[in-house]
Design a protein around this motif. Structure first.
Motif, PDB file in Angstrom:
ATOM      1  N   GLY A  84       0.820  -1.213   0.000  1.00  0.00           N
ATOM      2  CA  GLY A  84       0.000   0.000   0.000  1.00  0.00           C
ATOM      3  C   GLY A  84       0.848   1.254   0.000  1.00  0.00           C
ATOM      4  N   ARG A  85       0.226   2.321   0.415  1.00  0.00           N
ATOM      5  CA  ARG A  85       0.883   3.628   0.347  1.00  0.00           C
ATOM      6  C   ARG A  85       2.034   3.771   1.319  1.00  0.00           C
ATOM      7  NH1 ARG A  85      -3.662   7.939  -1.031  1.00  0.00           N
ATOM      8  NH2 ARG A  85      -1.933   9.316  -0.545  1.00  0.00           N
ATOM      9  N   GLY A  86       2.239   2.746   2.146  1.00  0.00           N
ATOM     10  CA  GLY A  86       3.428   2.748   3.003  1.00  0.00           C
ATOM     11  C   GLY A  86       4.694   2.706   2.170  1.00  0.00           C
ATOM     12  N   GLY A 107      -0.042  -8.004  -4.873  1.00  0.00           N
ATOM     13  CA  GLY A 107      -1.252  -7.213  -5.092  1.00  0.00           C
ATOM     14  C   GLY A 107      -1.033  -5.837  -4.485  1.00  0.00           C
ATOM     15  N   CYS A 108      -2.026  -4.962  -4.612  1.00  0.00           N
ATOM     16  CA  CYS A 108      -1.822  -3.611  -4.088  1.00  0.00           C
ATOM     17  C   CYS A 108      -3.148  -2.927  -3.776  1.00  0.00           C
ATOM     18  CB  CYS A 108      -1.033  -2.769  -5.082  1.00  0.00           C
ATOM     19  SG  CYS A 108      -1.915  -2.483  -6.620  1.00  0.00           S
ATOM     20  N   THR A 109      -3.050  -1.761  -3.181  1.00  0.00           N
ATOM     21  CA  THR A 109      -4.240  -0.939  -2.936  1.00  0.00           C
ATOM     22  C   THR A 109      -4.417   0.024  -4.112  1.00  0.00           C
ATOM     23  OG1 THR A 109      -2.982   0.680  -1.675  1.00  0.00           O
ATOM     24  CG2 THR A 109      -4.047  -1.077  -0.428  1.00  0.00           C
ATOM     25  N   CYS A 116       1.598  -4.992   3.485  1.00  0.00           N
ATOM     26  CA  CYS A 116       2.728  -4.145   3.864  1.00  0.00           C
ATOM     27  C   CYS A 116       2.339  -2.683   3.666  1.00  0.00           C
ATOM     28  CB  CYS A 116       3.940  -4.416   2.986  1.00  0.00           C
ATOM     29  SG  CYS A 116       4.379  -6.140   2.842  1.00  0.00           S
ATOM     30  N   GLY A 117       2.282  -1.942   4.733  1.00  0.00           N
ATOM     31  CA  GLY A 117       1.995  -0.518   4.608  1.00  0.00           C
ATOM     32  C   GLY A 117       0.609  -0.250   4.061  1.00  0.00           C
ATOM     33  N   ILE A 118      -0.358  -0.999   4.560  1.00  0.00           N
ATOM     34  CA  ILE A 118      -1.761  -0.817   4.156  1.00  0.00           C
ATOM     35  C   ILE A 118      -2.561  -0.496   5.413  1.00  0.00           C
ATOM     36  CG2 ILE A 118      -3.814  -2.067   3.351  1.00  0.00           C
ATOM     37  CD1 ILE A 118      -2.035  -3.487   1.347  1.00  0.00           C
ATOM     38  N   ASN A 163       2.562  -2.805   9.614  1.00  0.00           N
ATOM     39  CA  ASN A 163       2.242  -1.383   9.506  1.00  0.00           C
ATOM     40  C   ASN A 163       2.958  -0.676  10.654  1.00  0.00           C
ATOM     41  OD1 ASN A 163       0.823   1.215   9.740  1.00  0.00           O
ATOM     42  ND2 ASN A 163      -0.571   0.320   8.237  1.00  0.00           N
ATOM     43  N   LYS A 164       3.430   0.524  10.387  1.00  0.00           N
ATOM     44  CA  LYS A 164       4.193   1.195  11.451  1.00  0.00           C
ATOM     45  C   LYS A 164       3.289   1.850  12.496  1.00  0.00           C
ATOM     46  CE  LYS A 164       4.890   5.568   9.048  1.00  0.00           C
ATOM     47  NZ  LYS A 164       5.853   6.431   8.369  1.00  0.00           N
ATOM     48  N   ASP A 165       2.016   1.953  12.171  1.00  0.00           N
ATOM     49  CA  ASP A 165       1.078   2.590  13.098  1.00  0.00           C
ATOM     50  C   ASP A 165       0.325   1.511  13.877  1.00  0.00           C
ATOM     51  OD1 ASP A 165      -0.958   3.900  14.361  1.00  0.00           O
ATOM     52  OD2 ASP A 165      -1.948   4.586  12.514  1.00  0.00           O
ATOM     53  N   LYS A 204      -2.081   1.646  15.620  1.00  0.00           N
ATOM     54  CA  LYS A 204      -3.535   1.829  15.639  1.00  0.00           C
ATOM     55  C   LYS A 204      -4.179   1.620  14.266  1.00  0.00           C
ATOM     56  CE  LYS A 204      -4.081   4.536  19.770  1.00  0.00           C
ATOM     57  NZ  LYS A 204      -2.695   4.427  20.294  1.00  0.00           N
ATOM     58  N   ALA A 205      -3.402   1.178  13.293  1.00  0.00           N
ATOM     59  CA  ALA A 205      -3.960   0.979  11.945  1.00  0.00           C
ATOM     60  C   ALA A 205      -5.087  -0.054  12.002  1.00  0.00           C
ATOM     61  CB  ALA A 205      -2.863   0.524  10.992  1.00  0.00           C
ATOM     62  N   PRO A 206      -6.204   0.252  11.337  1.00  0.00           N
ATOM     63  CA  PRO A 206      -7.359  -0.661  11.390  1.00  0.00           C
ATOM     64  C   PRO A 206      -7.062  -2.062  10.844  1.00  0.00           C
ATOM     65  CG  PRO A 206      -7.897   1.383  10.198  1.00  0.00           C
ATOM     66  CD  PRO A 206      -6.483   1.499  10.627  1.00  0.00           C
ATOM     67  N   VAL A 261       3.990  -4.535  14.176  1.00  0.00           N
ATOM     68  CA  VAL A 261       4.139  -3.084  14.130  1.00  0.00           C
ATOM     69  C   VAL A 261       5.584  -2.802  13.773  1.00  0.00           C
ATOM     70  CG1 VAL A 261       4.022  -0.938  15.431  1.00  0.00           C
ATOM     71  CG2 VAL A 261       2.339  -2.741  15.851  1.00  0.00           C
ATOM     72  N   GLY A 262       5.793  -2.141  12.651  1.00  0.00           N
ATOM     73  CA  GLY A 262       7.164  -1.859  12.254  1.00  0.00           C
ATOM     74  C   GLY A 262       7.202  -1.188  10.902  1.00  0.00           C
ATOM     75  N   ASP A 263       8.366  -0.700  10.558  1.00  0.00           N
ATOM     76  CA  ASP A 263       8.597  -0.032   9.285  1.00  0.00           C
ATOM     77  C   ASP A 263       8.808  -1.093   8.221  1.00  0.00           C
ATOM     78  OD1 ASP A 263       9.609   1.371   7.104  1.00  0.00           O
ATOM     79  OD2 ASP A 263      10.604   2.847   8.385  1.00  0.00           O
ATOM     80  N   ASP A 304     -16.380  10.367  -3.411  1.00  0.00           N
ATOM     81  CA  ASP A 304     -14.999  10.503  -3.892  1.00  0.00           C
ATOM     82  C   ASP A 304     -14.932  10.288  -5.399  1.00  0.00           C
ATOM     83  OD1 ASP A 304     -14.211  10.878  -1.323  1.00  0.00           O
ATOM     84  OD2 ASP A 304     -13.642   8.779  -0.988  1.00  0.00           O
ATOM     85  N   LEU A 305     -15.608   9.238  -5.866  1.00  0.00           N
ATOM     86  CA  LEU A 305     -15.525   8.929  -7.291  1.00  0.00           C
ATOM     87  C   LEU A 305     -16.264   9.971  -8.118  1.00  0.00           C
ATOM     88  CD1 LEU A 305     -16.028   5.104  -6.975  1.00  0.00           C
ATOM     89  CD2 LEU A 305     -13.978   6.230  -7.819  1.00  0.00           C
ATOM     90  N   ASP A 306     -17.310  10.556  -7.551  1.00  0.00           N
ATOM     91  CA  ASP A 306     -18.042  11.582  -8.289  1.00  0.00           C
ATOM     92  C   ASP A 306     -17.197  12.841  -8.476  1.00  0.00           C
ATOM     93  OD1 ASP A 306     -20.935  10.501  -8.681  1.00  0.00           O
ATOM     94  OD2 ASP A 306     -20.319   9.925  -6.677  1.00  0.00           O
TER      95      ASP A 306
END
Ligand SMILES: Cc1cc2nc3c(=O)[nH]c(=O)nc-3n(C[C@H](O)[C@H](O)[C@H](O)COP(=O)(O)OP(=O)(O)OC[C@H]3O[C@@H](n4cnc5c(N)ncnc54)[C@H](O)[C@@H]3O)c2cc1C
Ligand SMILES: Cc1cc2nc3c(=O)[nH]c(=O)nc-3n(C[C@H](O)[C@H](O)[C@H](O)COP(=O)(O)OP(=O)(O)OC[C@H]3O[C@@H](n4cnc5c(N)ncnc54)[C@H](O)[C@@H]3O)c2cc1C
Ligand SMILES: Nc1ncnc2c1ncn2[C@@H]1O[C@H](COP(=O)(O)O)[C@@H](O)[C@H]1O
Lengths: 316, 260, 428
Positions: free
Chosen positions: A205-207, A229-231, A261-263, A283-285, A287-289, A299-301, B34-36
């Motif tokens: 992901g964006r991580g 795969g990816c986000t 990873c980083g999602i 994920n480094k956060d 609290k990430a959902p 939890v880590g970079d 968002d998509l709109d």
């Protein structure tokens, strides 16, 4: 006798629908038909018969070449009437989902698209699809005389086949060429991937800070024997092809091992991973959902953990 | 040229909480999907490219009581005008009813050269509306465009289909749906927000577009709408990166998803 | 450059109150708020004293979406082995007009912004003011991103950090030493549970303060306010103590320990965490009030240092509303007189002649008084000891009540240090 009519632009998907449709038809006391359209229709028809369709409507009208949505919708509408279909079940592929709206409108039908399950309840078929961006699943019953369902590929499994079964029917189609012209097709960059089939899946992901860091993740995939795969953002930025997108608008993956990873774990992504056997999240956060969805959370970079994991797997 | 962008405002998905599997919608604010925003941006970019083009936003309120405020964002992005269709009957309507209402509204506005939908709404993502409206108005439709150009009275669109990119062409008027890849929606500037308040906004009821509640009555019944339950181990693995990885590998082997 | 009558920077209670007053009288006012909506980012403990501001905008306070009127007060002295709670209920508090209410800012501020818009004011969210535009020492408008907008009067109500006004030199950079930080969780609980835990009649509310163990000896305390179907629960902690303390307890731990304390846990049991937030509070008090006005601008709310930590309660929201009200009033009167430059002095006079500045002045010794760590350790423990002895019965022959109590009192209170400190109380 009312009928269930199935169709998908993807043969593998059409076979799933024919097989599942046969079960529904038996439960509801209906017949089961399939439509095979376009240049490959004859070959497809035999397979669809084997997978359960009592009748296969074969449409080879030249207007169907290229399977443009408007023409396919018109063909299916005519076939549905000829077959006496009460349910039209199509594959919720990109083309199928687009088709569902147009077809339903032609048939005066209400439709459920992106259905993730279809079940018999009493004398009806009831379909479920994600709602509120994936936060919930809505279960819907359709009340119009003809009902359209677009069902996501791989929703149904197939079983035994009976070769040679199914009658081929040639419907009387009256079609005009599509208003939309296909000018050209170009190959997409990058190799073809099929995440549907992946047994292990590493999603990024964006991580990931920049495209140039993708090889780090590729190494992990290699060490693990996993697909990548990816986000969504990574597809939007064209770092990876949309075939690698996992989630609401991409693949709903069913791997035995899924590792993110980083999602962050926003619902539009997690709806695509719910059926994984084991879910691991890095994920480094803390609290990430995503951690709420995970069997194992680290939890880590990713820039520290991913190389370390690659090494550890290689040494194993 | 005239471009109509049907825009949906939906409950802010980040603000929806789940309690006992039920979504809690009370007090959740609405926002433009968002998509709109991608479809509005696509229309604005065509406007800039083609010139002499009017961009009209059209929305069905769907339970959003503050719709006028919410729609200001679209006007602030740059749309020239907004039409709002509000009617309690439309809140309960399904795609068939809403598509009919949109089609009637588009006719009443005087039609358009191009109607730009998003591939799906941000909350419901059914993707039915674009194709349905195209069928109702008997127009060609191209779905999932990630690139759009208009030249010589023709529309050209690129879209990803499996491993291929298709380039498609259609005459105008036409309907398209766009994906989020197509652009990065602009964030309205302060000045444009101030100007948005003065742009024309027309509010209609169902009657104004020649329909009544029966014409848009829902034809689907929602039997339930609940969050799915997830059963996961939720084990947090701690330690240095090396320790974490070693522990993870052990655990995966025990679970039988990794060979020893 | 586009120009309007008035610009308000910040959609907290101060900015919204100013904009409401100006818009009500038909001035062209735009309020710029950087959050997704007014109230989105605003943090408060939770109790708004309405009695001081009731006569300003009375129509608002009758309709405002408050959570519960506070009719019961609780103060708990929390120690590691015991807890002493004082519960106070007065018939006066339990009857109309209620003097204070618990509030949730996301609800209250959003509602107030709608009232501003109803009066014709323009509330623009999702936009950050980057700087004030100055010309010959006069504030002539604002810049947000690329856009510049001019105004005859700019009311700066950007909250405690005051980055924009500090950058423009309208106030001094506040020292972190004069600040506290507040950490807050909003925890959902069913209405009936709230009412039974705090002995409330339906719809009524409680304020519950905690001292002692909460902050592990650091300046500060815990708070708990009952909302309709949630509680606001948190800690306020002096920044100086938090930074200088050797063992550097992190605030998450502090809040978790507080929540897990055996005498607190039952109060929050069964609740679901809805939201976590943190915010800075000014503790400088009277001494920290900057020059309230200058050419073309007025400062209001936390930006003007108008907050008061009285130990048993933090006040800031009533000050914010009052300063916004007077800022609007002064601007309107000056405009009527045809001389906007009169607005500043008028604003300052209104603030000084009323409770706003007077209350801060009266309380000016509190910041010094509460710097004494013994307030957060020695005294709560002493009180705990008295009650522990009072309620203890063993197989030994018991002492008389007098001896039980006096034994502790002598030991803990009758010594030079304590006596001196207790004398100091007279100042606050
Ligand atoms: C209609 C619709 C459909 C959508 N469909 C999909 C879909 O099919 N699939 C999909 O994925 N998304 C989809 N989305 C988008 C989705 O809403 C989210 O925006 C997206 O999933 C978020 O991606 P992310 O987790 O990579 O990014 P973010 O939410 O930005 O999260 C990044 C995470 O990386 C972590 N991180 C950052 N740096 C590091 C580091 N160095 N080490 C470790 N961790 C780090 C951060 O803590 C953060 O949690 C859709 C959205 C809409 C509106
Ligand atoms: C933990 C805690 C507990 C408290 N308890 C209480 C209590 O019980 N009772 C009480 O009366 N007071 C209490 N207070 C104090 C009270 O909350 C504040 O004094 C009050 O909120 C001040 O209001 P304000 O409008 O001045 O500032 P704020 O409410 O902080 O509003 C400032 C606004 O300006 C916006 N802003 C800032 N910079 C910009 C910019 N550059 N551009 C655009 N917008 C900007 C912010 O987003 C914000 O909305 C408490 C404070 C805290 C932190
Ligand atoms: N209430 C609405 N008002 C206007 N347009 C809508 C509305 N609902 C859906 N649409 C349009 O139809 C698209 C697809 O929506 P859906 O079919 O719900 O996935 C959206 O992106 C909008 O462009």
């Amino acid at each position: 006798m009312a009928d269930i009519l199935v169709y998908s632009d993807l043969l593998t998907n059409a076979k799933e629908l024919a097989y599942a449709g046969k079960g529904f038809a038996a439960a509801l006391g209906m017949g089961i038909s399939a439509a095979a359209l376009g240049p490959n229709a004859d070959a497809d028809a035999a397979e669809l018969g084997a997978y359960g369709a009592d009748r296969v409507f074969v449409g080879k009208d030249p207007a169907l070449e290229g399977l443009q949505t408007d023409v396919v919708a018109e063909a299916l509408a005519q076939i549905a009437k000829e077959a006496g279909a009460e349910y039209v079940i199509i594959g919720s592929t990109r083309r199928g989902k687009e088709l569902a709206g147009r077809l339903a409108q032609k048939l005066g039908a209400a439709a459920v698209t992106d259905a993730g399950s279809v079940v018999v309840e009493g004398s009806d078929l009831v379909a479920s699809h994600f709602s509120y961006g994936g936060a919930t699943v809505a279960k819907e019953k359709v009340n119009t005389p003809i009902k359209v369902f677009a069902v996501m590929p791989k929703t149904f499994e197939v079983g035994d086949v009976v070769a040679g079964a199914g009658t081929v029917v040639t419907p009387s189609l009256s079609l005009t060429p599509s208003a939309v012209k296909l000018v050209e097709t170009k190959p997409k960059e990058g190799a073809a991937v099929n995440l549907d089939a992946a047994d292990r899946l590493v999603c990024i992901g964006r991580g990931l800070a920049k495209k140039e860091d993708l090889p780090m993740v590729e190494s992990l995939c290699a060490a693990l024997g996993a697909e990548m795969g990816c986000t969504k953002s990574l597809c939007d930025w064209e770092w990876l092809s949309e075939n690698r997108l996992v989630g609401l608008s991409g693949t709903k993956a069913k791997p035995t091992l899924y590792l993110s990873c980083g999602i962050s774990g926003q619902v539009q992504h997690t709806v695509g991973i719910g059926t994984s056997k084991i879910i691991v999240a890095i994920n480094k956060d803390d609290k990430a959902p995503i951690f709420a969805f995970a069997d194992y959370g680290l939890v880590g970079d990713i820039y520290a953990v991913v190389p370390a994991l690659t090494e550890a797997l290689k040494k194993k | 040229m005239k471009i109509i962008v049907p825009v949906k405002t939906n409950p802010d998905l980040q603000m929806i909480r789940i309690k006992n599997r039920e979504p809690i919608l009370e007090a959740v604010p609405y926002k433009v999907g968002d998509l709109d925003k991608n479809s509005v941006e696509a229309a604005l970019q065509l406007q800039a490219a083609v010139g002499d083009t009017q961009v009209v936003a059209l929305t069905i309120a769907e339970g959003n009581r503050k719709i006028k405020d919410t729609m200001k964002e679209v006007l602030a992005m740059g749309a020239d005008e907004a039409y709002i269709l509000s009617d309690d009957a439309l809140t309960a309507a399904d795609q068939a009813g809403k598509a009919l209402a949109l089609a009637k509204a588009i006719e009443k506005i005087g039609g358009a050269d191009l109607i730009v939908f998003a591939e799906g709404s941000t909350d419901n993502y059914s993707g039915q509306m674009g194709p349905r409206v195209a069928e109702l108005l008997a127009l060609p439709e191209i779905g999932y465009a990630k690139k759009l150009t208009v030249a010589d009275g023709k529309l050209t669109a690129e879209r990803g289909m499996g491993d291929l990119i298709e380039v498609l062409e259609s005459s105008l008027p036409a309907v398209v749906t766009v994906t989020s890849e197509i652009n990065e929606p602009r964030i309205p500037t302060l000045m444009n927000i101030m100007k948005a308040g003065k742009k024309p906004t027309t509010e209609w009821t169902l009657g104004d577009v020649g329909l009544d509640a029966a014409a848009v009555a829902p034809q689907k019944a929602v039997l339930s709408n609940l969050a799915e339950e997830q059963q996961r181990k939720n084990v947090m693995i701690e330690g240095s990166a090396e320790e974490q990885c070693a522990a993870l590998i052990d655990a995966l082997i025990k679970d039988g998803v990794l060979e020893a | 450059m586009e120009k309007v009558d008035c610009i308000v920077v910040g959609g907290g209670l101060a900015g919204l109150s100013a904009a409401y007053g100006l818009a009500s009288e038909g001035l062209e006012v735009i309020l710029i708020e950087r959050g997704d909506y007014a109230g989105a980012k605003n943090v408060t403990g939770g109790r708004l004293y309405v009695s001081p501001i009731r006569d300003m905008y009375p129509e608002l306070w009758e309709a405002a979406p408050f959570e519960r009127p506070v009719t019961r007060e609780f103060i708990t002295l929390l120690n590691s082995g015991n807890a002493t709670t004082i519960e106070f209920a007065s018939d006066k508090f339990a009857a109309q007009p209620y003097q204070s209410y618990t509030v949730l800012r996301a609800t209250l501020d959003l509602w107030l912004s709608e009232q501003v818009m109803e009066k014709g004011g323009m509330v623009i969210t999702n936009q950050r003011v980057d700087e004030l535009l100055m010309e010959d020492g006069k504030v002539i408008g604002i810049r947000a991103g690329e856009d510049e907008i001019g105004a005859d009067m700019t009311i700066v109500a950007e909250g405690v950090l005051g980055l924009v006004s500090t950058k423009a030199g309208l106030r001094q950079k506040p020292s972190w030493k004069d600040h506290a930080v507040g950490f807050k969780e909003t925890i959902e609980l069913p209405q009936e549970v709230i009412e039974s835990r705090w002995h409330l009649s339906p719809g009524q509310g409680a304020a519950h303060l905690f001292m002692g163990e909460v902050t592990k000896g650091m300046l500060g305390g815990g708070f708990l306010y009952t909302n309709k179907s949630s509680i606001s629960f948190g800690i306020v902690l002096g920044m100086k103590d938090a930074k200088e303390r050797a063992d550097k307890i992190d605030v998450y731990t502090l809040l978790d320990d507080f929540k897990a304390h055996p005498h607190v846990a039952p109060l929050v049991a069964g609740g679901e965490l809805l939201e976590y937030s943190a915010h800075v509070i000014s503790e400088a008090g009277y001494a920290g009030i900057p020059q309230l006005y200058g050419d073309g601008y007025l400062l209001a709310g936390d930006t003007a240092g108008l907050a008061l930590n009285q130990l048993y309660t933090v006040r800031g929201m009533d000050f914010a509303v009052a300063s916004g009200y007077y800022a609007a009033k002064a601007t309107l009167e000056a405009k009527q007189q045809g001389d906007l430059s009169a607005a500043g002095p008028m604003y300052e006079k209104m603030m000084r002649d009323t409770w706003v500045i007077k209350d801060l002045e009266t309380a000016q010794h509190i910041p010094h008084f509460i710097e004494n760590p013994r307030i957060f350790t020695h005294y709560p423990q002493s009180v705990g000891r008295i009650f522990e002895r009072l309620f203890t019965l063993t197989s030994d022959p018991t002492e008389g009540i007098y001896h039980k109590v006096m034994g502790s009192v002598k030991q803990d209170f009758v010594n030079a240090k304590t006596v001196k400190e207790l004398m100091g109380v007279r100042k606050i």
